[in-house]
Design a protein around this motif. Sequence first.
Motif, PDB file in Angstrom:
ATOM      1  N   GLY A  80     -13.901   5.158   0.099  1.00 21.35           N
ATOM      2  CA  GLY A  80     -13.522   6.367  -0.621  1.00 21.35           C
ATOM      3  C   GLY A  80     -12.028   6.519  -0.818  1.00 21.35           C
ATOM      4  N   CYS A  81     -11.298   5.446  -0.701  1.00 23.16           N
ATOM      5  CA  CYS A  81      -9.851   5.484  -0.898  1.00 23.16           C
ATOM      6  C   CYS A  81      -9.552   6.013  -2.305  1.00 23.16           C
ATOM      7  N   PRO A  82      -8.673   7.004  -2.421  1.00 24.50           N
ATOM      8  CA  PRO A  82      -8.412   7.610  -3.734  1.00 24.50           C
ATOM      9  C   PRO A  82      -7.538   6.768  -4.666  1.00 24.50           C
ATOM     10  N   LEU A 101      -4.419   0.241  -6.696  1.00 19.07           N
ATOM     11  CA  LEU A 101      -4.332  -1.012  -5.942  1.00 19.07           C
ATOM     12  C   LEU A 101      -4.847  -2.187  -6.763  1.00 19.07           C
ATOM     13  N   GLN A 102      -5.957  -1.987  -7.454  1.00 19.42           N
ATOM     14  CA  GLN A 102      -6.526  -3.046  -8.293  1.00 19.42           C
ATOM     15  C   GLN A 102      -5.521  -3.470  -9.359  1.00 19.42           C
ATOM     16  N   ASP A 122       0.866  -1.172   0.000  1.00 19.98           N
ATOM     17  CA  ASP A 122       0.000   0.000   0.000  1.00 19.98           C
ATOM     18  C   ASP A 122       0.909   1.230   0.000  1.00 19.98           C
ATOM     19  N   PRO A 123       0.841   2.062  -1.055  1.00 23.11           N
ATOM     20  CA  PRO A 123       1.759   3.194  -1.152  1.00 23.11           C
ATOM     21  C   PRO A 123       1.560   4.250  -0.065  1.00 23.11           C
ATOM     22  N   GLU A 124       0.398   4.296   0.526  1.00 26.26           N
ATOM     23  CA  GLU A 124       0.151   5.279   1.575  1.00 26.26           C
ATOM     24  C   GLU A 124       0.615   4.802   2.947  1.00 26.26           C
ATOM     25  N   LEU A 125       0.537   3.486   3.189  1.00 20.74           N
ATOM     26  CA  LEU A 125       0.881   2.946   4.505  1.00 20.74           C
ATOM     27  C   LEU A 125       2.233   2.239   4.544  1.00 20.74           C
TER      28      LEU A 125
END
Length: 107
Positions: free
Chosen positions: A56-58, A63-64, A22-25
Amino acid sequence: MYEDSLSSKEKEVFEALKNVIDPELGVSLVDLGLIYSVEVDDQNVCHINWTLTTMGCPIIELLQDMIKKAALQVDGVKDCEAKLVYYPQWTPKMMSQVARLTLGIHL
C-alpha cells in the motif's frame, strides 16, 4: 541479488539504480534490498523485478518511474519494464549494512 552473475550491461543498470533514492527513507532502492532482479535481453530491453518495504505504499508510481528513468539512462538500453513483485516478501534483513546504519536498524 547477486551482482557477480550480471552481464556488463546489467551491472551498468544495477549501478544506475543505486542512484534511485526512496524519497521517504532517503536510502537507495538497491541498499534497501528492493531490487530483486535486473536482466537486459537481446533487444536491449531491461527487465527489472522490484518490491516495496510495505504494502500500500503511496508512491508506487513515482518509484516505478524513477526505476525506469535510471535504467533508460544506461547507454544502449532501449526500453525498460519494471515489474512490481511481492515474492519473496521483503524483510529488513534484505537491506545492506549501509541502509541499516543509515536507518538505525540493528539486526
